[in-house]
Design a protein around this motif. Structure first.
Motif, mmCIF file in Angstrom:
data_model
loop_
_atom_site.group_PDB
_atom_site.id
_atom_site.type_symbol
_atom_site.label_atom_id
_atom_site.label_comp_id
_atom_site.label_asym_id
_atom_site.label_seq_id
_atom_site.Cartn_x
_atom_site.Cartn_y
_atom_site.Cartn_z
ATOM 1 N N UNK A 166 56.001 58.001 37.228
ATOM 2 C CA UNK A 166 56.286 56.690 36.864
ATOM 3 C C UNK A 166 54.854 55.971 37.285
ATOM 4 N N UNK A 167 54.500 55.166 36.125
ATOM 5 C CA UNK A 167 53.312 54.352 36.546
ATOM 6 C C UNK A 167 53.742 53.101 36.391
ATOM 7 N N UNK A 168 53.548 52.115 37.250
ATOM 8 C CA UNK A 168 53.841 50.758 37.454
ATOM 9 C C UNK A 168 52.479 50.125 37.060
ATOM 10 N N UNK A 169 52.404 49.237 36.127
ATOM 11 C CA UNK A 169 51.151 48.495 35.960
ATOM 12 C C UNK A 169 51.767 46.944 35.873
ATOM 13 N N UNK A 170 50.641 45.790 36.046
ATOM 14 C CA UNK A 170 51.164 44.626 35.785
ATOM 15 C C UNK A 170 50.128 43.976 34.935
ATOM 16 N N UNK A 171 50.761 42.864 34.269
ATOM 17 C CA UNK A 171 50.071 42.114 33.111
ATOM 18 C C UNK A 171 48.554 41.868 33.381
ATOM 19 N N UNK A 188 46.120 44.411 33.117
ATOM 20 C CA UNK A 188 45.646 44.496 31.826
ATOM 21 C C UNK A 188 44.629 43.309 31.315
ATOM 22 N N UNK A 189 45.098 42.058 31.793
ATOM 23 C CA UNK A 189 44.163 40.909 31.410
ATOM 24 C C UNK A 189 42.802 40.817 32.141
ATOM 25 N N UNK A 190 42.798 41.494 33.416
ATOM 26 C CA UNK A 190 41.548 41.183 34.101
ATOM 27 C C UNK A 190 40.725 42.439 34.036
ATOM 28 N N UNK A 191 41.249 43.657 33.833
ATOM 29 C CA UNK A 191 40.497 44.725 33.721
ATOM 30 C C UNK A 191 41.052 45.728 32.722
ATOM 31 N N UNK A 192 40.900 45.387 31.363
ATOM 32 C CA UNK A 192 41.399 46.067 30.210
ATOM 33 C C UNK A 192 41.165 47.633 30.348
ATOM 34 N N UNK A 193 39.889 47.573 30.205
ATOM 35 C CA UNK A 193 39.304 49.058 30.018
ATOM 36 C C UNK A 193 39.739 49.934 31.194
ATOM 37 N N UNK A 194 39.841 49.441 32.434
ATOM 38 C CA UNK A 194 40.082 50.163 33.655
ATOM 39 C C UNK A 194 41.561 50.550 33.630
ATOM 40 N N UNK A 229 53.073 50.664 42.676
ATOM 41 C CA UNK A 229 51.805 49.936 42.714
ATOM 42 C C UNK A 229 51.885 48.639 43.491
ATOM 43 N N UNK A 230 50.902 48.348 44.380
ATOM 44 C CA UNK A 230 50.972 47.017 44.993
ATOM 45 C C UNK A 230 51.215 45.803 43.948
ATOM 46 N N UNK A 231 51.950 44.945 44.216
ATOM 47 C CA UNK A 231 52.303 43.724 43.407
ATOM 48 C C UNK A 231 51.196 42.643 43.535
ATOM 49 N N UNK A 232 51.209 41.920 42.590
ATOM 50 C CA UNK A 232 50.092 41.046 42.709
ATOM 51 C C UNK A 232 50.387 39.771 44.186
ATOM 52 N N UNK A 233 49.452 39.510 44.473
ATOM 53 C CA UNK A 233 49.363 38.647 45.867
ATOM 54 C C UNK A 233 50.250 37.407 45.529
#
Length: 153
Positions: free
Chosen positions: A41-46, A49-55, A142-146
């Motif tokens: 399971x991979x959890x990502x946050x919007x 994607x917005x600040x580091x699209x390629x990474x 993954x850690x949630x946004x601050x």
């Protein structure tokens, strides 16, 4: 974690207009975690994607075990679903997106209808977001946004 019964998931999928229900991510994640190992399971946050699209794309490729794709860098940094147009065909460059108005006071305390609606949404989402924050602290996701921590603590 018990997860949801298949009937509950099917019921939710048949109600596409239930925007709040689709946004209660802990319910879906709980079900996934009940049926799949955490390393699947991979959890990502919007904001990632917005600040580091390629990474972020490289993180997804690595997770899936696929070779890195040669993305069109100009398209990869376009912004979709901005305030001006919530649709995939409305791509804009970052400098075309107007910044959100800053406020000197917390909009959650605002007595306007917008402020009241925002406060109600925070109250609705708080227990669900707290579960995500707890799972992130335990290393399950993954850690949630601050900003989530300060809003939903």
């Amino acid at each position: 974690m018990s997860g949801l019964a298949l009937g509950d998931l099917l019921f939710q999928q048949r109600r596409p207009s239930d925007l709040l229900g689709w946004s209660v991510y802990d319910v879906f994640l709980e079900n996934y975690m009940a049926h799949f190992p955490l390393d699947q399971i991979l959890v990502l946050y919007t904001n990632e994607l917005a600040t580091g699209t390629m990474s972020t794309m490289r993180k997804v490729e690595k997770f899936l075990g696929v070779a890195p794709h040669s993305y069109d860098e100009e398209k990869a940094v376009l912004v979709f679903n901005s305030r001006e147009c919530y649709h995939w065909h409305c791509a804009k460059s970052r400098n075309e997106i107007r910044e959100a108005r800053s406020r000197e006071r917390d909009p959650m305390l605002d007595a306007t209808p917008f402020g009241q609606a925002s406060a109600r949404l925070v109250r609705f989402f708080r227990p669900h977001m707290q579960r995500l924050i707890k799972w992130a602290a335990a290393g399950k996701i993954a850690p949630v946004p601050d900003s989530w921590k300060s809003t939903y603590a």
